[in-house]
Design a protein around this motif. Structure first.
Motif, PDB file in Angstrom:
ATOM      1  N   ASP A   1     -38.073  -2.344 -23.297  1.00  0.00           N
ATOM      2  CA  ASP A   1     -36.911  -1.485 -23.498  1.00  0.00           C
ATOM      3  C   ASP A   1     -37.326  -0.018 -23.321  1.00  0.00           C
ATOM      4  OD1 ASP A   1     -34.715  -0.038 -24.377  1.00  0.00           O
ATOM      5  OD2 ASP A   1     -34.380  -1.294 -26.155  1.00  0.00           O
TER       6      ASP A   1
ATOM      7  N   ASP B   1     -35.612   2.686 -22.704  1.00  0.00           N
ATOM      8  CA  ASP B   1     -34.800   3.689 -23.403  1.00  0.00           C
ATOM      9  C   ASP B   1     -35.259   3.841 -24.852  1.00  0.00           C
ATOM     10  OD1 ASP B   1     -33.216   4.373 -21.193  1.00  0.00           O
ATOM     11  OD2 ASP B   1     -31.846   2.702 -21.581  1.00  0.00           O
TER      12      ASP B   1
ATOM     13  N   MET C   1     -38.512   5.749 -24.929  1.00  0.00           N
ATOM     14  CA  MET C   1     -38.350   7.191 -24.757  1.00  0.00           C
ATOM     15  C   MET C   1     -37.907   7.859 -26.057  1.00  0.00           C
ATOM     16  SD  MET C   1     -39.304   8.071 -21.757  1.00  0.00           S
ATOM     17  CE  MET C   1     -40.581   6.859 -21.948  1.00  0.00           C
ATOM     18  N   HIS C   2     -37.104   7.182 -26.871  1.00  0.00           N
ATOM     19  CA  HIS C   2     -36.650   7.753 -28.142  1.00  0.00           C
ATOM     20  C   HIS C   2     -37.783   7.870 -29.162  1.00  0.00           C
ATOM     21  CE1 HIS C   2     -32.743   8.056 -26.652  1.00  0.00           C
ATOM     22  NE2 HIS C   2     -32.181   6.996 -27.168  1.00  0.00           N
TER      23      HIS C   2
ATOM     24  N   ARG D   1     -40.750  13.686 -21.091  1.00  0.00           N
ATOM     25  CA  ARG D   1     -40.094  12.368 -21.076  1.00  0.00           C
ATOM     26  C   ARG D   1     -39.756  11.884 -19.666  1.00  0.00           C
ATOM     27  NH1 ARG D   1     -36.023  13.069 -26.163  1.00  0.00           N
ATOM     28  NH2 ARG D   1     -37.523  12.528 -27.800  1.00  0.00           N
ATOM     29  N   ASP D   2     -39.353  12.784 -18.773  1.00  0.00           N
ATOM     30  CA  ASP D   2     -38.967  12.345 -17.426  1.00  0.00           C
ATOM     31  C   ASP D   2     -40.156  11.728 -16.690  1.00  0.00           C
ATOM     32  OD1 ASP D   2     -36.371  13.182 -17.863  1.00  0.00           O
ATOM     33  OD2 ASP D   2     -36.628  15.088 -16.808  1.00  0.00           O
TER      34      ASP D   2
ATOM     35  N   ARG E   1     -41.318   8.525 -18.432  1.00  0.00           N
ATOM     36  CA  ARG E   1     -40.421   7.377 -18.178  1.00  0.00           C
ATOM     37  C   ARG E   1     -40.871   6.626 -16.923  1.00  0.00           C
ATOM     38  NH1 ARG E   1     -35.337   5.370 -19.222  1.00  0.00           N
ATOM     39  NH2 ARG E   1     -34.860   7.032 -20.690  1.00  0.00           N
TER      40      ARG E   1
ATOM     41  N   SER F   1     -42.713   3.085 -17.464  1.00  0.00           N
ATOM     42  CA  SER F   1     -41.932   1.967 -16.901  1.00  0.00           C
ATOM     43  C   SER F   1     -42.800   1.138 -15.972  1.00  0.00           C
ATOM     44  CB  SER F   1     -40.711   2.477 -16.139  1.00  0.00           C
ATOM     45  OG  SER F   1     -39.788   3.076 -16.989  1.00  0.00           O
TER      46      SER F   1
END
Length: 137
Positions: free
Chosen positions: A16, A18, A21-22, A43-44, A47, A51
């Motif tokens: 997951d 998302d 990232m949180h 974060r960008d 990610r 990933s």
């Protein structure tokens, strides 16, 4: 266990991104275990990197957490292709308890090399990430 670390563990085991990232601070950074010199920031960029990295692994299970306070170590077992992987991930938390720094230590060497080969095509699609990671802090 901090909420961010619990979210991170669950998110990486379930894929997951998302939720992963949180768990990270906006200015989070990861020191590359492949080069030791590349530092992926924000974060960008994380990610894309995380990933690709965690998306390449199968059977990831965090087996132990060591420490308390602002510095923690997570231990994991996983597989990538036909190879077994062990990870010791040193995490630094910010004042709000979010993950600010990630320093993965992976072994064995052959598996790490295989991981690098698997990650390269995805990262080369985003040349800006590698360029930013190669800048000095």
């Amino acid at each position: 266990m901090s909420d961010a670390i619990a979210r991170f563990r669950t998110a990486t085991e379930t894929g997951d991104i998302d939720a992963l990232m949180h768990a990270l601070a906006p200015d989070a950074e990861l020191v590359s275990p492949l080069s030791g010199r590349l530092v992926f920031r924000g974060r960008d960029d994380l990610r894309v990197l995380l990933s690709a990295a965690y998306g390449s692994l199968t059977g990831l299970r965090w087996t132990e957490q060591i420490g308390d306070g602002a510095r923690r170590v997570l231990l994991a077992d996983a597989a990538i292709g036909p190879f077994r992987l062990t990870e010791a991930l040193v995490l630094g938390l910010d004042d709000e308890g979010r993950i600010r720094t990630l320093q993965p230590h992976l072994r064995p060497w052959l598996t790490l090399t295989y991981l690098a080969v698997r990650l390269a095509p995805g990262l080369f699609k985003h040349p800006g990430i590698l360029r930013r990671a190669s800048r000095a802090a």
